[in-house]
Design a protein around this motif. Structure first.
Motif, short mmCIF file in Angstrom:
data_model
loop_
_atom_site.label_atom_id
_atom_site.label_comp_id
_atom_site.label_asym_id
_atom_site.label_seq_id
_atom_site.Cartn_x
_atom_site.Cartn_y
_atom_site.Cartn_z
N HIS A 185 58.07 -53.25 22.97
CA HIS A 185 57.42 -53.32 24.28
C HIS A 185 57.94 -54.56 25.02
O HIS A 185 57.54 -55.68 24.73
CB HIS A 185 55.90 -53.41 24.09
N HIS A 199 59.90 -56.00 29.05
CA HIS A 199 60.17 -55.74 30.46
C HIS A 199 61.42 -56.46 30.94
O HIS A 199 61.74 -57.55 30.45
CB HIS A 199 58.97 -56.16 31.32
N HIS A 202 57.72 -50.83 33.67
CA HIS A 202 56.61 -50.12 34.28
C HIS A 202 57.12 -48.94 35.12
O HIS A 202 57.78 -49.14 36.15
CB HIS A 202 55.81 -51.05 35.20
N GLU A 214 56.75 -47.79 30.24
CA GLU A 214 55.30 -48.06 30.19
C GLU A 214 54.66 -47.41 31.40
O GLU A 214 54.87 -47.84 32.54
CB GLU A 214 55.01 -49.57 30.18
N ASP A 224 55.29 -57.30 24.64
CA ASP A 224 55.03 -57.26 26.09
C ASP A 224 55.74 -58.43 26.77
O ASP A 224 55.21 -59.04 27.70
CB ASP A 224 53.53 -57.27 26.39
N HIS A 277 57.83 -60.60 29.15
CA HIS A 277 58.19 -60.55 30.57
C HIS A 277 59.17 -61.64 30.97
O HIS A 277 60.00 -61.42 31.86
CB HIS A 277 56.96 -60.68 31.46
MN MN Z 1 53.99 -54.25 29.39
#
Ligand code: MN
Ligand code: AMP
Ligand code: MN
Ligand code: MN
Length: 271
Positions: A5, A7, A37, A62, A243, A245
């Motif tokens: 996961h 980005h 996303h 996602e 997650d 970023h």
């Molecule tokens: Mn995410």
């Protein structure tokens, strides 16, 4: 190390897909899922950057979905990036994102933050609240992104606008039709009570969801234990994703706790 996961600049990450892949390879990751996303736009650059390294790039996305009036996130792993149905669905999601971004911008203008609103709209084709938060920091309207969310962007705050996302069941169907596995992302972040969490996990599984993020971001051992038990009860596979970023001294792709030995990893489905 496996991270399912993350980005890139294709949505609200700060690293270009190729830089993310290079960073992940440098960290010694063996598998990395790029899960931007509501878009697959970063996948081809990520795939090209992963070629010839020891890193397996897992194509992902996602999705923002709605369920019982809430916005939830479903990660799709190993989706076929040329699937026409998923592509059509993502076009709809992007339109919903643009429409919501215009509404958020209008609210921010009325709140006296017009410069930040314009800046965020000009920043990306896939606007998220994170873009608005960063713009509010850049214009000096907020000290940091957390403050921007607390003051304006969070549910219940004056610039919050819900997105017209796909339903939970339909989003899962898109992922499955594209050959992917649907994963309930960061399940503890929704702050659901135990009855609502049970309803969600039942609805997720009944719609064809197959895995849950047992290890996510900065989960504590206590958090991991709670989600592991939910996975066991609902017969879901266990995923692990940071997650990620943006890089920070304490943050890199793959910087996350290991899956408990008793979990059945979602990657057992493809390795
Ligand atoms: Mn995410
Ligand atoms: P959206 O999908 O447009 O609603 O934006 C959600 C994104 O905003 C998440 O994926 C996070 O990257 C970011 N986000 C949400 N809440 C916060 C927060 N409290 N602080 C910083 N970033 C956040
Ligand atoms: Mn995000
Ligand atoms: Mn999310």
């Amino acid at each position: 190390m496996i991270d399912l996961h993350t980005h890139s600049t294709a949505s609200d990450g700060t690293l270009a897909p190729a830089d993310l892949v290079r960073e992940a390879a440098a960290q010694g990751l063996t598998q990395l899922a790029l899960t931007d996303h509501d878009t697959l736009a970063g996948l081809s650059a990520a795939r090209a950057a992963a070629a010839g390294t020891g890193l397996r790039l897992v194509p992902g996305v996602e999705l923002s979905v709605r369920w019982e009036g809430l916005s939830l996130h479903i990660v799709g792993l190993n989706v076929a990036s040329d699937d026409a149905g998923l592509a059509a669905g993502l076009v709809r999601q992007q339109a919903a994102r643009l429409e919501r971004a215009r509404a958020i911008a209008e609210r921010l203008r009325r709140l006296g933050c017009g410069a930040a609103a314009e800046r965020a709209l000009a920043d990306t084709a896939m606007p998220t609240r994170a873009h608005f938060a960063r713009a509010l920091v850049a214009t000096g309207d907020a000290a940091d992104t957390n403050t921007a969310f607390r003051r304006w962007l969070r549910r219940g705050r004056p610039a919050y606008v819900p997105g017209a996302w796909v339903s939970l069941a339909e989003g899962i169907a898109w992922i499955r039709a594209a050959g992917g596995i649907a994963v309930l992302a960061h399940p503890l972040r929704y702050a659901l009570g135990s009855a609502a969490m049970k309803r969600l996990l039942g609805a997720f599984r009944d719609a064809g969801g197959e895995a849950i993020e047992v290890v996510s971001g900065n989960a504590t051992p206590h958090d991991i234990g709670i989600v592991l038990e939910q996975a066991r009860r609902f017969g879901l596979l266990a995923s692990a994703g940071s997650d990620f970023h943006a890089p920070a001294p304490w943050l890199a792709p793959g910087r996350l706790a290991p899956l408990p030995a008793t979990a059945t990893p979602v990657w057992s489905r493809w390795t």
